[in-house]
Design an enzyme around this catalytic site. Structure first.
Site, PDB file in Angstrom:
ATOM      1  N   LYS A  29      12.875  -2.687  -8.362  1.00 19.13           N
ATOM      2  CA  LYS A  29      13.473  -2.051  -7.060  1.00 19.13           C
ATOM      3  C   LYS A  29      13.768  -2.862  -6.058  1.00 19.13           C
ATOM      4  O   LYS A  29      14.738  -2.550  -5.472  1.00 19.13           O
ATOM      5  CB  LYS A  29      12.171  -1.168  -6.959  1.00 19.13           C
ATOM      6  CG  LYS A  29      12.287  -0.448  -5.241  1.00 19.13           C
ATOM      7  CD  LYS A  29      12.753   0.666  -5.241  1.00 19.13           C
ATOM      8  CE  LYS A  29      12.952   0.808  -4.208  1.00 19.13           C
ATOM      9  NZ  LYS A  29      12.067   0.555  -2.956  1.00 19.13           N
ATOM     10  N   ASP A  30      12.877  -4.119  -5.863  1.00 22.26           N
ATOM     11  CA  ASP A  30      13.396  -4.935  -5.070  1.00 22.26           C
ATOM     12  C   ASP A  30      13.891  -6.275  -5.631  1.00 22.26           C
ATOM     13  O   ASP A  30      13.154  -7.438  -5.675  1.00 22.26           O
ATOM     14  CB  ASP A  30      11.951  -5.509  -4.005  1.00 22.26           C
ATOM     15  CG  ASP A  30      11.533  -4.157  -3.231  1.00 22.26           C
ATOM     16  OD1 ASP A  30      11.953  -3.953  -2.238  1.00 22.26           O
ATOM     17  OD2 ASP A  30      10.813  -3.468  -4.154  1.00 22.26           O
TER      18      ASP A  30
ATOM     19  N   HIS B 270       4.262   1.427  -8.025  1.00 22.29           N
ATOM     20  CA  HIS B 270       3.201   0.403  -7.978  1.00 22.29           C
ATOM     21  C   HIS B 270       2.321   0.492  -9.333  1.00 22.29           C
ATOM     22  O   HIS B 270       1.923  -0.527  -9.726  1.00 22.29           O
ATOM     23  CB  HIS B 270       2.283   0.529  -6.580  1.00 22.29           C
ATOM     24  CG  HIS B 270       3.128   0.602  -5.656  1.00 22.29           C
ATOM     25  ND1 HIS B 270       3.283   1.597  -4.545  1.00 22.29           N
ATOM     26  CD2 HIS B 270       3.634  -0.585  -4.733  1.00 22.29           C
ATOM     27  CE1 HIS B 270       3.835   1.316  -3.539  1.00 22.29           C
ATOM     28  NE2 HIS B 270       4.201   0.058  -3.574  1.00 22.29           N
TER      29      HIS B 270
ATOM     30  N   SER C  14       9.556   5.153  -3.480  1.00 20.92           N
ATOM     31  CA  SER C  14       9.518   4.138  -2.449  1.00 20.92           C
ATOM     32  C   SER C  14       8.378   4.841  -1.491  1.00 20.92           C
ATOM     33  O   SER C  14       8.429   6.076  -1.134  1.00 20.92           O
ATOM     34  CB  SER C  14      10.574   3.855  -1.629  1.00 20.92           C
ATOM     35  OG  SER C  14      10.550   3.514  -0.558  1.00 20.92           O
ATOM     36  N   SER C  15       7.533   4.073  -0.853  1.00 22.97           N
ATOM     37  CA  SER C  15       6.453   4.588   0.006  1.00 22.97           C
ATOM     38  C   SER C  15       7.609   5.012   1.529  1.00 22.97           C
ATOM     39  O   SER C  15       7.003   5.891   1.934  1.00 22.97           O
ATOM     40  CB  SER C  15       5.724   3.230   0.627  1.00 22.97           C
ATOM     41  OG  SER C  15       5.170   2.640  -0.469  1.00 22.97           O
TER      42      SER C  15
ATOM     43  N   GLN D  55      14.120  -9.527  -3.921  1.00 21.91           N
ATOM     44  CA  GLN D  55      12.652 -10.231  -3.721  1.00 21.91           C
ATOM     45  C   GLN D  55      12.386 -10.956  -5.064  1.00 21.91           C
ATOM     46  O   GLN D  55      11.576 -12.036  -4.956  1.00 21.91           O
ATOM     47  CB  GLN D  55      11.763  -9.113  -3.156  1.00 21.91           C
ATOM     48  CG  GLN D  55      10.360  -9.459  -3.407  1.00 21.91           C
ATOM     49  CD  GLN D  55       9.482  -8.537  -2.669  1.00 21.91           C
ATOM     50  OE1 GLN D  55       9.327  -8.109  -1.721  1.00 21.91           O
ATOM     51  NE2 GLN D  55       8.714  -7.728  -3.586  1.00 21.91           N
TER      52      GLN D  55
ATOM     53  N   GLN E  98       7.173  -9.719   7.937  1.00 18.24           N
ATOM     54  CA  GLN E  98       8.508  -9.736   7.181  1.00 18.24           C
ATOM     55  C   GLN E  98       9.200  -8.752   7.896  1.00 18.24           C
ATOM     56  O   GLN E  98      10.247  -7.930   7.425  1.00 18.24           O
ATOM     57  CB  GLN E  98       8.142  -9.299   5.780  1.00 18.24           C
ATOM     58  CG  GLN E  98       7.432  -8.169   5.424  1.00 18.24           C
ATOM     59  CD  GLN E  98       7.054  -7.977   4.049  1.00 18.24           C
ATOM     60  OE1 GLN E  98       6.299  -9.011   3.419  1.00 18.24           O
ATOM     61  NE2 GLN E  98       7.637  -7.083   3.120  1.00 18.24           N
TER      62      GLN E  98
ATOM     63  N   GLY F 269       0.832  -0.958  -0.022  1.00 21.23           N
ATOM     64  CA  GLY F 269       0.235  -0.096   0.001  1.00 21.23           C
ATOM     65  C   GLY F 269       0.883   1.453  -0.010  1.00 21.23           C
ATOM     66  O   GLY F 269       2.050   1.152  -0.219  1.00 21.23           O
TER      67      GLY F 269
HETATM   68  P1  AMP Z   1       6.007  -2.605  -1.823  1.00 20.03           P
HETATM   69  O1  AMP Z   1       4.664  -1.930  -1.532  1.00 20.03           O
HETATM   70  O2  AMP Z   1       7.125  -1.512  -1.072  1.00 20.03           O
HETATM   71  O3  AMP Z   1       6.106  -4.046  -1.225  1.00 20.03           O
HETATM   72  O4  AMP Z   1       6.110  -2.938  -3.225  1.00 20.03           O
HETATM   73  C1  AMP Z   1       5.345  -3.471  -3.951  1.00 20.03           C
HETATM   74  C2  AMP Z   1       5.636  -3.973  -5.256  1.00 20.03           C
HETATM   75  O5  AMP Z   1       5.993  -2.686  -6.050  1.00 20.03           O
HETATM   76  C3  AMP Z   1       6.963  -4.694  -5.235  1.00 20.03           C
HETATM   77  O6  AMP Z   1       7.136  -5.594  -6.157  1.00 20.03           O
HETATM   78  C4  AMP Z   1       8.093  -3.608  -5.523  1.00 20.03           C
HETATM   79  O7  AMP Z   1       9.110  -4.170  -6.151  1.00 20.03           O
HETATM   80  C5  AMP Z   1       7.107  -2.807  -6.307  1.00 20.03           C
HETATM   81  N1  AMP Z   1       7.920  -1.263  -6.504  1.00 20.03           N
HETATM   82  C6  AMP Z   1       7.871  -0.653  -5.254  1.00 20.03           C
HETATM   83  N2  AMP Z   1       8.590   0.674  -5.886  1.00 20.03           N
HETATM   84  C7  AMP Z   1       8.798   0.443  -7.260  1.00 20.03           C
HETATM   85  C8  AMP Z   1       9.374   1.549  -8.010  1.00 20.03           C
HETATM   86  N3  AMP Z   1      10.122   2.395  -7.554  1.00 20.03           N
HETATM   87  N4  AMP Z   1       9.694   0.960  -9.335  1.00 20.03           N
HETATM   88  C9  AMP Z   1       9.144  -0.362  -9.722  1.00 20.03           C
HETATM   89  N5  AMP Z   1       8.590  -1.166  -8.685  1.00 20.03           N
HETATM   90  C10 AMP Z   1       8.280  -0.632  -7.465  1.00 20.03           C
END
Ligand code: AMP
Length: 282
Positions: free
Chosen positions: A149-150, A37, A185-186, A153, A61, A31
């Site tokens: 980005k991850d 996202h 990034s969040s 993961q 996690q 979120g």
């Molecule tokens: P998160 O909410 O941070 O767990 O991210 C959810 C998904 O969005 C994960 O697969 C992240 O790798 C992807 N994501 C987050 N930030 C970015 C970004 N800046 N560029 C591409 N994908 C992202």
């Protein structure tokens, strides 16, 4: 677009779609959605008849000293973004919906999860693999979308899908950045104005590493050392790691060859930020 909070509602909806012969894509998120996202959701919308976005800050996690409580949340804004991007369902469970009080089964991974973030966050990928397995079992998607980005993961999830025979195609999507280069990034919301400026050292250093590899440098130590030196020019930055690894196995490499991942985690103040680049090297 619907927002549901239970496993049953999600399953019922997906079953309905399956009866109609429709394909389903899943975008797992925690979120506080941004354009990173959104790029995953847009790709999923393009490639599937129906798209489920999960919004769940997964407690298992996070280590006790990490930012589970502080992690930003805004389901209303997330709903608007998902709707505008063409998603069909948000699955937003409470932790109790996902984890029974006597929850006792986890998905553990060796190798791929051990270096990089796995070193400083030893329980992290166990939590990620467990929650993603659950989401895969709840939604049963045809395809699932993860960001580069991850990068670790993404490698971990690909390995898990192969090892445990999840019949799901994993789609990796490129890193989306702010105009000045900072990876979206969040967690960027934690940064003060001064820290936000200092955080640029990550993307600048990624660029430096990338340029060295493009110019023909194949000694991973030389690339990593130059990157470390560059980060150290920023007084607000504290390095967690900078590593060059094989992009598939995430094992450290001396010589850059094949598909390589150069990744870093750096604290800016109290905020831990990550960034990386992938290069295919002959
Ligand atoms: P998160 O909410 O941070 O767990 O991210 C959810 C998904 O969005 C994960 O697969 C992240 O790798 C992807 N994501 C987050 N930030 C970015 C970004 N800046 N560029 C591409 N994908 C992202």
């Amino acid at each position: 677009m619907k927002v549901v909070h239970t496993v049953k509602e999600t399953r019922d909806q997906v079953r309905e779609w399956r009866k109609q012969g429709l394909t389903v894509g899943l975008v797992p998120t925690m979120g506080f959605l941004h354009e990173g996202h959104q790029s995953l959701i847009a790709k999923a919308v393009e490639e599937n008849d129906k798209v489920v976005v999960s919004v769940f800050v997964n407690p298992i996690q996070f280590a006790p000293n990490e930012d589970l409580e502080a992690y930003p949340r805004d389901l209303e804004a997330d709903t608007r973004l998902c709707e505008a991007t063409g998603a069909d369902l948000i699955f937003n469970p409470e932790p109790e919906e996902m984890y029974a009080p006597d929850f006792s089964t986890h998905v553990d991974m060796e190798q791929v999860s051990e270096q990089l973030c796995g070193k400083s966050r030893p329980i992290h990928f166990r939590g990620v693999c467990t929650v993603v397995s659950k989401l895969f079992n709840i939604v049963c998607p045809d395809k699932a979308y993860f960001g580069q980005k991850d990068a670790q993961q993404l490698a971990v999830i690909k390995r898990m899908v192969r090892d445990l025979n999840f019949g799901i195609e994993i789609v990796g999507c490129p890193i989306i950045r702010e105009e000045d280069g900072l990876a979206k990034s969040s967690r960027n919301t934690y940064l003060s104005e001064e820290e936000r400026k200092a955080a640029l050292i990550l993307s600048k250093t990624i660029k430096l590493g990338q340029e060295m590899v493009e110019a023909g440098e194949r000694d991973s130590k030389k690339v990593v050392d130059a990157m470390i030196k560059n980060i150290e020019t920023e007084p607000m930055a504290k390095i967690d790691y900078v590593q060059a690894v094989d992009a598939v196995t995430c094992q450290e490499i001396d010589t850059l060859k094949g598909e390589v991942l150069v990744a870093m985690a750096v604290y800016i103040g109290k905020t831990r930020l990550i960034d990386n680049f992938i290069a295919t090297v002959d």
